[in-house]
Design a protein around this motif. Structure first.
Motif, PDB file in Angstrom:
ATOM      1  N   LYS A  14       1.754  21.495 -25.262  1.00 48.53           N
ATOM      2  CA  LYS A  14       2.576  22.010 -26.362  1.00 48.53           C
ATOM      3  C   LYS A  14       1.767  22.204 -27.642  1.00 48.53           C
ATOM      4  O   LYS A  14       1.806  23.273 -28.257  1.00 48.53           O
ATOM      5  N   SER A  15       1.030  21.177 -28.050  1.00 48.84           N
ATOM      6  CA  SER A  15       0.261  21.275 -29.300  1.00 48.84           C
ATOM      7  C   SER A  15      -0.830  22.336 -29.171  1.00 48.84           C
ATOM      8  O   SER A  15      -1.068  23.112 -30.102  1.00 48.84           O
ATOM      9  N   THR A  16      -1.477  22.366 -28.025  1.00 47.00           N
ATOM     10  CA  THR A  16      -2.519  23.370 -27.796  1.00 47.00           C
ATOM     11  C   THR A  16      -1.932  24.770 -27.959  1.00 47.00           C
ATOM     12  O   THR A  16      -2.506  25.625 -28.650  1.00 47.00           O
TER      13      THR A  16
ATOM     14  N   PHE B  88       3.095  19.927 -38.392  1.00 43.13           N
ATOM     15  CA  PHE B  88       2.166  19.277 -37.472  1.00 43.13           C
ATOM     16  C   PHE B  88       2.741  17.959 -36.982  1.00 43.13           C
ATOM     17  O   PHE B  88       3.480  17.278 -37.685  1.00 43.13           O
ATOM     18  N   GLN B  89       2.329  17.615 -35.763  1.00 44.27           N
ATOM     19  CA  GLN B  89       2.780  16.373 -35.154  1.00 44.27           C
ATOM     20  C   GLN B  89       2.434  15.175 -36.055  1.00 44.27           C
ATOM     21  O   GLN B  89       3.218  14.265 -36.198  1.00 44.27           O
ATOM     22  N   ASP B  90       1.262  15.224 -36.684  1.00 42.85           N
ATOM     23  CA  ASP B  90       0.835  14.107 -37.539  1.00 42.85           C
ATOM     24  C   ASP B  90       0.901  14.480 -39.030  1.00 42.85           C
ATOM     25  O   ASP B  90       0.190  13.925 -39.847  1.00 42.85           O
TER      26      ASP B  90
ATOM     27  N   CYS C 232       6.924  24.363 -35.095  1.00 43.48           N
ATOM     28  CA  CYS C 232       7.124  22.932 -35.345  1.00 43.48           C
ATOM     29  C   CYS C 232       6.651  22.119 -34.152  1.00 43.48           C
ATOM     30  O   CYS C 232       7.154  22.296 -33.047  1.00 43.48           O
ATOM     31  N   ASP C 233       5.709  21.231 -34.388  1.00 39.31           N
ATOM     32  CA  ASP C 233       5.182  20.391 -33.317  1.00 39.31           C
ATOM     33  C   ASP C 233       5.835  19.010 -33.396  1.00 39.31           C
ATOM     34  O   ASP C 233       5.493  18.217 -34.262  1.00 39.31           O
ATOM     35  N   GLU C 234       6.766  18.756 -32.508  1.00 40.57           N
ATOM     36  CA  GLU C 234       7.517  17.498 -32.476  1.00 40.57           C
ATOM     37  C   GLU C 234       7.985  17.096 -33.878  1.00 40.57           C
ATOM     38  O   GLU C 234       7.659  16.006 -34.358  1.00 40.57           O
ATOM     39  N   PRO C 235       8.790  17.954 -34.506  1.00 42.67           N
ATOM     40  CA  PRO C 235       9.166  17.710 -35.906  1.00 42.67           C
ATOM     41  C   PRO C 235      10.111  16.532 -36.081  1.00 42.67           C
ATOM     42  O   PRO C 235      10.252  16.036 -37.195  1.00 42.67           O
TER      43      PRO C 235
HETATM   44 MG   LIG Z   1       1.418  17.391 -28.879  1.00 40.86          MG
END
Ligand SMILES: [Mg+2]
Ligand SMILES: Nc1ncnc2c1ncn2[C@@H]1O[C@H](COP(=O)(O)OP(=O)(O)O)[C@@H](O)[C@H]1O
Length: 223
Positions: A47-49, A92-94, A166-169
């Protein structure tokens, strides 16, 4: 209506010492204006990639990405950065908030780079939309994970960009705040025609979105 985002046959391998990881295997997708799509996939599924490649933060080994009709996979890094500033908001996830800046300054930076009018007031307004206006003058280190995530979301919404990824928002949010975020994004897509992709584990997202994509081992599968 032309898609605002198109990806064709994306392939990306990560080379490790002994083997390679096929992080994206021939991924093809489109996103229409005003569409809200969720991208489900287990941890490590890609997913993030995929979001990073769609945003032009990473380049695929092969395949193409078009943002608002422009092939970002053919651009220089500077051109991609400029396009991203005006076309893609990213959660971003982080979080990726700038540590030396307050919440307000993190958002103002985008607006100032765009040459926006009254960036300060706009930034505070965005924080208010996310229910964190009281954090305007606080730096990320002095916030909880959930607060940082909401500031990161406010920043992604800054600058009226046509695409929000949105990455795991909702990873650091409770149920109430997760639902509030999905509703906020849904309202945004209806009122402004922004196209949104939400990578998440949270199956509740499905009830808010138009379409579901599932990624398994770097491959989009029918859902
Ligand atoms: Mg990820
Ligand atoms: N920088 C990297 N170097 C090597 N492997 C990576 C790197 N980033 C991600 N991967 C691997 O690629 C796969 C997809 O990762 P990722 O896109 O982060 O998945 P997700 O976001 O769905 O958890 C995983 O197997 C992960 O370990």
């Amino acid at each position: 209506m032309l898609p605002i985002l198109r990806a064709h046959n994306l392939i990306l391998d990560y080379q490790l010492k002994s083997n390679s990881i096929h992080a994206l295997r021939d991924v093809t997708l489109t996103l229409d204006p005003g569409e809200m799509v969720c991208l489900f996939g287990a941890s490590g599924s890609g997913k993030s990639t995929l979001l990073n490649v769609l945003a032009g933060l990473d380049l695929p080994d092969s395949g193409s990405v078009q943002v608002c009709g422009k092939a970002i996979t053919d651009m220089s890094e500077d051109e991609r950065t400029a396009l991203r500033l005006n076309a893609i908001g990213m959660v971003f996830q982080d979080n990726n908030l700038i540590g030396q800046f307050t919440a307000r300054e993190n958002i103002e930076l985008i607006l100032r780079c765009q040459g926006a009018q009254s960036p300060k007031q706009t930034a505070v307004g965005l924080l208010d939309q996310l229910g964190v206006a009281d954090l305007a003058d606080r730096r990320p280190v002095d916030m909880s994970g959930g607060q940082r995530q909401r500031v990161g979301i406010a920043r992604a919404l800054a600058g009226d960009r046509p695409i929000v990824l949105c990455d795991e928002p909702t990873g650091a949010l409770d149920r109430t705040n997760s639902d509030a975020l999905f509703m906020l994004l849904r309202r945004l897509t209806y009122s402004t025609n922004v196209g949104v992709i939400i990578a998440t584990h949270d199956r509740v997202a499905e009830t808010y979105t138009d379409r579901v994509l599932e990624i398994t081992d770097g491959e989009l599968v029918a859902s």
